[in-house]
Every structure is written in C-alpha cells, then in structure tokens.
Design an enzyme around this catalytic site. Structure first.
Site, PDB file in Angstrom:
ATOM      1  N   LYS A 264       0.823  -1.213  -0.025  1.00 18.56           N
ATOM      2  CA  LYS A 264      -0.010   0.052  -0.087  1.00 18.56           C
ATOM      3  C   LYS A 264       0.853   1.154  -0.084  1.00 18.56           C
ATOM      4  O   LYS A 264       0.649   2.150  -0.946  1.00 18.56           O
ATOM      5  CB  LYS A 264      -0.705   0.021   1.226  1.00 18.56           C
ATOM      6  CG  LYS A 264      -1.882  -1.121   1.216  1.00 18.56           C
ATOM      7  CD  LYS A 264      -2.901  -0.952   2.442  1.00 18.56           C
ATOM      8  CE  LYS A 264      -2.056  -0.878   3.908  1.00 18.56           C
ATOM      9  NZ  LYS A 264      -1.657  -2.278   4.238  1.00 18.56           N
TER      10      LYS A 264
ATOM     11  N   ARG B  90      -9.581   0.526   8.778  1.00 14.41           N
ATOM     12  CA  ARG B  90      -8.923  -0.911   9.317  1.00 14.41           C
ATOM     13  C   ARG B  90      -9.786  -1.605  10.148  1.00 14.41           C
ATOM     14  O   ARG B  90      -9.662  -2.638  10.308  1.00 14.41           O
ATOM     15  CB  ARG B  90      -7.604  -0.737   9.801  1.00 14.41           C
ATOM     16  CG  ARG B  90      -6.257  -0.742   9.174  1.00 14.41           C
ATOM     17  CD  ARG B  90      -5.154  -0.464  10.239  1.00 14.41           C
ATOM     18  NE  ARG B  90      -4.128  -1.297   9.809  1.00 14.41           N
ATOM     19  CZ  ARG B  90      -3.158  -0.859   9.245  1.00 14.41           C
ATOM     20  NH1 ARG B  90      -2.934   0.261   8.675  1.00 14.41           N
ATOM     21  NH2 ARG B  90      -1.906  -1.720   9.271  1.00 14.41           N
TER      22      ARG B  90
ATOM     23  N   ARG C 286      12.199  -5.931   4.962  1.00 14.18           N
ATOM     24  CA  ARG C 286      11.776  -4.650   4.648  1.00 14.18           C
ATOM     25  C   ARG C 286      12.468  -3.571   5.292  1.00 14.18           C
ATOM     26  O   ARG C 286      12.994  -3.883   6.588  1.00 14.18           O
ATOM     27  CB  ARG C 286      10.303  -4.455   4.913  1.00 14.18           C
ATOM     28  CG  ARG C 286       9.889  -2.846   4.759  1.00 14.18           C
ATOM     29  CD  ARG C 286       8.177  -3.119   4.585  1.00 14.18           C
ATOM     30  NE  ARG C 286       7.709  -2.924   5.650  1.00 14.18           N
ATOM     31  CZ  ARG C 286       6.374  -2.470   5.873  1.00 14.18           C
ATOM     32  NH1 ARG C 286       5.437  -2.596   4.730  1.00 14.18           N
ATOM     33  NH2 ARG C 286       5.692  -2.545   7.097  1.00 14.18           N
TER      34      ARG C 286
ATOM     35  N   ARG D  55      11.718  -1.122  10.512  1.00 17.91           N
ATOM     36  CA  ARG D  55      10.708  -0.619  11.716  1.00 17.91           C
ATOM     37  C   ARG D  55      10.522  -1.607  12.667  1.00 17.91           C
ATOM     38  O   ARG D  55      10.558  -2.784  12.573  1.00 17.91           O
ATOM     39  CB  ARG D  55       9.314  -0.455  10.848  1.00 17.91           C
ATOM     40  CG  ARG D  55       9.359   0.800  10.386  1.00 17.91           C
ATOM     41  CD  ARG D  55       7.991   0.721   9.598  1.00 17.91           C
ATOM     42  NE  ARG D  55       6.770   0.202   9.821  1.00 17.91           N
ATOM     43  CZ  ARG D  55       5.779  -0.180   9.229  1.00 17.91           C
ATOM     44  NH1 ARG D  55       5.426   0.462   7.975  1.00 17.91           N
ATOM     45  NH2 ARG D  55       4.487  -0.667   9.694  1.00 17.91           N
TER      46      ARG D  55
ATOM     47  N   ARG E  77       0.203  -8.681  13.359  1.00 13.75           N
ATOM     48  CA  ARG E  77      -0.180  -7.579  12.701  1.00 13.75           C
ATOM     49  C   ARG E  77      -1.207  -8.429  11.747  1.00 13.75           C
ATOM     50  O   ARG E  77      -1.976  -7.907  11.229  1.00 13.75           O
ATOM     51  CB  ARG E  77       0.894  -6.828  12.024  1.00 13.75           C
ATOM     52  CG  ARG E  77       1.384  -5.720  12.795  1.00 13.75           C
ATOM     53  CD  ARG E  77       2.870  -5.264  12.419  1.00 13.75           C
ATOM     54  NE  ARG E  77       2.834  -4.681  10.831  1.00 13.75           N
ATOM     55  CZ  ARG E  77       3.684  -4.405  10.265  1.00 13.75           C
ATOM     56  NH1 ARG E  77       5.042  -5.085  10.504  1.00 13.75           N
ATOM     57  NH2 ARG E  77       3.543  -3.871   9.036  1.00 13.75           N
TER      58      ARG E  77
HETATM   59  P1  ADP Z   1       1.257  -2.074   7.686  1.00 12.32           P
HETATM   60  O1  ADP Z   1      -0.100  -1.616   6.835  1.00 12.32           O
HETATM   61  O2  ADP Z   1       2.304  -2.629   7.073  1.00 12.32           O
HETATM   62  O3  ADP Z   1       0.877  -2.621   9.091  1.00 12.32           O
HETATM   63  P2  ADP Z   1       1.114   0.725   8.747  1.00 12.32           P
HETATM   64  O4  ADP Z   1       2.390   1.836   8.733  1.00 12.32           O
HETATM   65  O5  ADP Z   1      -0.018   1.193   7.772  1.00 12.32           O
HETATM   66  O6  ADP Z   1       1.577  -0.503   8.175  1.00 12.32           O
HETATM   67  O7  ADP Z   1       0.486   0.635  10.203  1.00 12.32           O
HETATM   68  C1  ADP Z   1       1.412   0.438  11.249  1.00 12.32           C
HETATM   69  C2  ADP Z   1       0.767   0.437  12.596  1.00 12.32           C
HETATM   70  O8  ADP Z   1       0.087   1.493  12.923  1.00 12.32           O
HETATM   71  C3  ADP Z   1      -0.375  -0.733  12.761  1.00 12.32           C
HETATM   72  O9  ADP Z   1       0.139  -2.088  13.050  1.00 12.32           O
HETATM   73  C4  ADP Z   1      -1.434  -0.135  13.796  1.00 12.32           C
HETATM   74  O10 ADP Z   1      -0.710  -0.245  15.211  1.00 12.32           O
HETATM   75  C5  ADP Z   1      -1.022   1.375  13.490  1.00 12.32           C
HETATM   76  N1  ADP Z   1      -2.165   1.809  12.653  1.00 12.32           N
HETATM   77  C6  ADP Z   1      -2.129   2.481  11.328  1.00 12.32           C
HETATM   78  N2  ADP Z   1      -3.219   2.728  10.660  1.00 12.32           N
HETATM   79  C7  ADP Z   1      -4.143   2.392  11.756  1.00 12.32           C
HETATM   80  C8  ADP Z   1      -5.524   2.382  11.738  1.00 12.32           C
HETATM   81  N3  ADP Z   1      -6.257   2.987  10.593  1.00 12.32           N
HETATM   82  N4  ADP Z   1      -6.329   2.019  12.745  1.00 12.32           N
HETATM   83  C9  ADP Z   1      -5.616   1.566  13.960  1.00 12.32           C
HETATM   84  N5  ADP Z   1      -4.325   1.442  13.912  1.00 12.32           N
HETATM   85  C10 ADP Z   1      -3.407   1.752  12.814  1.00 12.32           C
END
Ligand code: ADP
Length: 237
Positions: free
Chosen positions: A23, A98, A136, A169, A180
């Site tokens: 994404k 999400r 990554r 990360r 996750r």
């Molecule tokens: P990825 O899609 O690879 O998990 P992100 O950078 O989108 O990576 O998200 C990293 C973390 O940030 C998630 O595991 C969660 O803890 C938090 N997070 C991000 N977006 C949301 C969301 N929309 N709702 C709840 N938690 C979120």
C-alpha cells in the site's frame, strides 16, 4: 474545504490490503499519475511518536506490539487531515480504514466532504507477505520502502533518494508481524464485505508477480477504465 457535498465528487482512493501488500509503495508511485496527497495513518502515527506528543505516547506501545490504535484516535487524525486544502483535488488513503467503525466513520466523512470513494484491493499471497515484511527496510527521512531481496536500494542500506541509512521498523520483527497479520484477518479483511454491501466500487489488483512500477501502471489503467481516475498532475482527467 467546505462541508457541503459538491456537484462533482472528489475522488478518494482507498488502498486496501494486508500489511506488506504494498500500500505505501503504491501510494507513492500512484502520485505519478494521480493528484492528491498520500494519507497514511501509520506514517501520521509514527511522526507523533517521533514528536513525543500525547498521541505518540498513547500509540507507541500498541504499534510496537502489532495491535491497532483506538478508532477514535485515527478517525480524528483523518478528519483533521481532510480539512487541509491539498485534499480538495482528491486523496489516496493508505492503512485507513482498518475496522468497521473506521469504515463507517469514513463513509460519513466522504459524504459530508463531497468525496466519491473507490477501493483498490492489493491481493498478495500470505507467504509472499511474510517474506516481504521480514526483509523490509524504510528510509527514516522520506518513508520510501525497500526490500533487501525483492526491491533493494542501489547502494546496500542507503536510501536512493535521500542518501540516509535505512532502518528496520520495530513492528517488522517476526513475532510482531504475526500479530499484525492476525489483526488484519480479524479486524480489517471483513471490510471487503462491508465495502461491497455499501456499494463502494472495488478494483481487485494482483499485486505479487510484477514490479511495483508495473502494478502501479495496472492500477492507473484500471482506475481509468472504471472512470475513477483522479485529476492528473497536468490537470486533465
Ligand atoms: P502496515 O500496513 O504495514 O501494517 P502501517 O504503517 O499502515 O503499516 O501501520 C503500522 C501500525 O500503525 C499498525 O500496525 C497499527 O498499530 C497502527 N495503525 C495504522 N493505521 C491504523 C488504523 N487505521 N487503525 C488503527 N491502527 C492503525
């Protein structure tokens, strides 16, 4: 940004897929053919953590353990962001919504801000996801993502664009990756049905067996043929 629905809806592309489906990478590449900022709730939360403010302090432990942060927190961050003037031509959402609550709230925002939502679903097999996430690396300055095996930088360990030393990360450790993916299966994947039932247009993109650039071109082509193209950078549709 006005809060009344406009006559011509503003396109809002929701990039959807499991962690590691690409994404963030696609959101950056799509900016070559779409206009509108890349809105990543993950990046927003990480900058709050870096700033050490109260949102960052609340989010830090949850992110580190692979769990989602509270809906109200991300809903509010997105609501604030949508009011910035650069969102008026369109937006590319990455990592939001999400949960069902977030999706419901987002559809409310879409209506009141005059957006037309469309989902781009990046489909990638589970084994590919695990391999991608564990190799990554990210640039701490510009956020560009690399993979040591499948998408390495030109100089090992260094960002092509910023020259900065790449970092892993904290939530890309194996046990956290598992959590996750679990959160995605339980909380996020069911949103596909939610979107279908709500009548949100959805493009299904095979996002594993081609280069990031080829996948991005495929998304642009599909958006174009579905009549969902945002205004392009040169101002044409
Ligand atoms: P990825 O899609 O690879 O998990 P992100 O950078 O989108 O990576 O998200 C990293 C973390 O940030 C998630 O595991 C969660 O803890 C938090 N997070 C991000 N977006 C949301 C969301 N929309 N709702 C709840 N938690 C979120």
């Amino acid at each position: 940004m006005t809060t009344t629905a406009q006559s011509s809806p503003i396109p809002a592309i929701i990039l959807f897929g499991s962690p590691g489906s690409g994404k963030g990478t696609q959101a950056r590449l799509l900016q070559n053919c779409l206009r509108g900022p890349h809105i990543s709730t993950g990046d927003m939360l990480r900058s709050h953590i870096q700033a050490g403010d109260s949102i960052g302090n609340q989010a830090q432990a949850l992110i580190k353990s692979g769990r989602l942060v509270p809906d109200e927190m991300v809903n509010e961050l997105v609501k604030q962001r949508l009011q910035d003037s650069d969102c008026q031509a369109g937006i590319i959402l990455d990592g939001y919504p999400r949960t069902t609550n977030q999706a419901q709230v987002l559809l409310g925002f879409m209506q009141s801000f005059g957006y037309q939502a469309a989902v781009v679903y990046l489909m990638v097999d589970y084994e590919v996801i695990v391999a991608r996430l564990s190799g990554r690396r990210q640039c701490p300055v510009c956020g560009t993502l690399y993979n040591m095996k499948t998408n390495p930088p030109k100089v090992p360990g260094i960002c092509d664009l910023e020259g900065a030393k790449l970092v892993t990360r904290e939530d890309d450790r194996e046990s956290v990756i598992r959590e996750r993916l679990n959160q995605y299966e339980v909380q996020t994947r069911p949103l596909l049905d939610f979107f279908r039932q709500a009548g949100v247009p959805m493009l299904e993109i095979k996002a594993a067996d081609a280069s990031p650039e080829e996948i991005s071109q495929e998304i642009c082509r599909s958006l174009h043929s579905a009549g969902l193209m945002l205004t392009t950078n040169n101002g044409s549709r």
